[in-house]
Design a protein around this motif. Structure first.
Motif, short mmCIF file in Angstrom:
data_model
loop_
_atom_site.label_atom_id
_atom_site.label_comp_id
_atom_site.label_asym_id
_atom_site.label_seq_id
_atom_site.Cartn_x
_atom_site.Cartn_y
_atom_site.Cartn_z
N GLY A 330 -10.98 20.92 -48.47
CA GLY A 330 -11.68 21.09 -49.74
C GLY A 330 -13.16 21.31 -49.62
O GLY A 330 -13.86 21.42 -50.62
N GLY A 331 -13.68 21.39 -48.38
CA GLY A 331 -15.10 21.54 -48.16
C GLY A 331 -15.57 22.98 -48.28
O GLY A 331 -14.78 23.90 -48.54
N THR A 332 -16.87 23.18 -48.08
CA THR A 332 -17.51 24.47 -48.33
C THR A 332 -18.34 24.92 -47.14
O THR A 332 -19.13 24.14 -46.60
N VAL A 333 -18.14 26.16 -46.73
CA VAL A 333 -19.03 26.82 -45.78
C VAL A 333 -19.89 27.79 -46.58
O VAL A 333 -19.36 28.66 -47.28
N VAL A 334 -21.21 27.65 -46.50
CA VAL A 334 -22.10 28.54 -47.23
C VAL A 334 -22.91 29.33 -46.22
O VAL A 334 -23.46 28.78 -45.27
N TRP A 352 -7.10 28.51 -45.87
CA TRP A 352 -6.25 28.47 -47.07
C TRP A 352 -5.41 27.20 -47.16
O TRP A 352 -5.25 26.64 -48.25
N MET A 353 -4.91 26.73 -46.03
CA MET A 353 -4.01 25.57 -46.11
C MET A 353 -4.77 24.27 -46.38
O MET A 353 -4.18 23.30 -46.85
N ASN A 354 -6.06 24.26 -46.12
CA ASN A 354 -6.88 23.08 -46.38
C ASN A 354 -7.83 23.29 -47.56
O ASN A 354 -8.76 22.49 -47.75
N LEU A 355 -7.59 24.35 -48.33
CA LEU A 355 -8.31 24.60 -49.59
C LEU A 355 -9.83 24.59 -49.41
O LEU A 355 -10.58 24.09 -50.26
#
Length: 454
Positions: A330-334, A352-355
């Motif tokens: 559910g984390g974010t790479v920016v 995709w599998m870890n949203l």
């Protein structure tokens, strides 16, 4: 030195500046169209060979533009791209822009005046300028937008006609004078020197949008943020933003010397790339990417018991696959760039599998720039200037950045005759303190006046 610059430096009033004639030419850092192929087949395209400092013609102002006398500027990586003519020649940008006709046609010249940061004094305003006056002390945003384009009013960075000034336009800030749109200007923080103020806006505001803005990762208290290249201009400001937000900053650097600097900046955990076996020897195989990701993730989990919420990545090809792997479910790479290459490889299953999410971010709109500048004006953020060069040695300054031998920001004195000028609120400066304002001060290269005027 021309008569307008001389009047400005001698303390002339705004009325006197308005009466002083503009010079027909001014000194500027520029590349030449005839040099575009000079590095073809060259393994090390040394920017000192392509960056020229010399006279160029003074352009006419459009109604919505302002001419500023540039006291100081700084080096950004787009200056390196411009000077190496890679990944594309910037003269192509200028030609496409000029095809719009009208005032845009001025930008298609056989030379390109570079620079996307500046602090200085307004010396002329176009007929349509309302909010700025001759004599105002300003800093320049790096972004030019078309306010007649609908998308601009939702977010200036979404406009198709958004351009980076001094990279995708002409008449940039590594010069004695610069032409900017009035909508690029912000009030200079009064407690900062010219060189300090000129070293923050492009990189700090880019980091602000990436991490704080609702267009970016929107970090919050307690977020663990992994920051690649954490002692560079972008990374050092990212560390400050994470700490200001109540987050946990993890910085990755390439040497122990940089690790020591990062600890002094207050980073919660510092990781040398050598600790995880990341030697930067080229594109990573899928297996190697996962191996490095597991090593990096293991270090972070041993320290904090969990994976990072956000990964701040402008390095690109050398790190992106690891970023996608190591960020939490559910984390974010920016990302805002790819200094090691634009072709990123990552295992999409982990996305995709870890949203997980990937957010592309570019520069900052004017409101974000204003909010970031306010943090500097309040003393909540501070510059990270480490080196200072005269305009005549801009090639050396850019080479330092090109070869990644710098930390923080590399400044350039333009019309300012010496460091330390431009402070109009010494009381606030005293309350904040010189050491806090200059955490990399011991690395600053002081510049003699003679070097600037010779």
């Amino acid at each position: 030195m021309d008569s307008l610059a001389a009047a400005l430096l001698s303390g002339a009033t705004p009325e006197e500046l308005e009466r002083t004639e503009l010079p027909a030419e001014y000194v500027a850092t520029h590349t030449r169209v005839q040099d575009v192929d000079m590095f073809r087949g060259v393994a090390d395209p040394d920017v000192r060979k392509s960056l020229r400092v010399g006279p160029v013609a003074m352009p006419e102002l459009a109604p919505d533009e302002v001419l500023i006398a540039v006291m100081a500027s700084s080096i950004n990586y787009n200056t390196v791209w411009s000077a190496t003519f890679e990944p594309v020649s910037t003269f192509g940008f200028l030609k496409r822009y000029a095809r719009q006709g009208g005032w845009a046609a001025r930008h298609d010249l056989p030379y390109h005046v570079l620079g996307s940061d500046a602090a200085g004094v307004v010396v002329r305003t176009g007929a349509g300028v309302r909010r700025w006056r001759v004599g105002d002390h300003v800093v320049a945003s790096c972004v030019q937008v078309d306010d007649q384009e609908p998308a601009t009013h939702a977010d200036g960075m979404l406009g198709a006609e958004q351009r980076i000034w001094g990279y995708e336009t002409n008449f940039g800030g590594l010069a004695h004078y610069a032409v900017v749109r009035a909508s690029q200007l912000l009030t200079k923080p009064p407690h900062l020197t010219w060189e300090e103020a000129a070293s923050v806006m492009l990189t700090a505001a880019t980091s602000y949008r990436m991490l704080v803005s609702d267009k970016g990762a929107r970090i919050k208290q307690g977020d663990i943020v992994l920051i690649w290249g954490a002692t560079g201009g972008l990374g050092a400001f990212a560390v400050q933003l994470v700490k200001n937000a109540g987050g946990i900053a993890i910085g990755v650097v390439s040497s122990e010397a940089k690790a020591d600097i990062l600890r002094d900046l207050g980073c919660d955990l510092v990781i040398n790339r050598a600790e995880i076996g990341m030697d930067g020897s080229g594109p990573l195989s899928p297996e190697r990417t996962i191996e490095l990701g597991k090593r990096l993730g293991g270090i972070i989990r041993r320290e904090f018991g969990e994976d990072p919420h956000v990964v701040f990545d402008f390095i690109g090809q050398a790190t992106f696959g690891v970023s996608v792997f190591v960020v939490r479910r559910g984390g974010t790479v920016v990302t805002c760039g790819s200094s090691t290459g634009y072709q990123h490889q990552f295992d999409n299953r982990y996305l995709w599998m870890n949203l997980k999410r990937i957010i592309g971010s570019h520069a900052a709109n004017l409101q974000e720039q204003w909010e970031c500048n306010r943090l500097f004006a309040l003393g909540k953020m501070v510059p990270v200037l480490s080196s200072l060069y005269p305009l005549a040695e801009v090639g050396e300054a850019a080479r330092l950045v090109q070869t990644n031998r710098h930390t923080g920001k590399v400044g350039v004195l333009c019309l300012a005759p010496e460091p330390g000028l431009g402070v109009t609120d010494p009381e606030l400066r005293g309350r904040i303190g010189e050491q806090r304002l200059n955490p990399l001060r011991d690395m600053t290269r002081e510049t003699p006046v003679a070097a600037l005027v010779g």
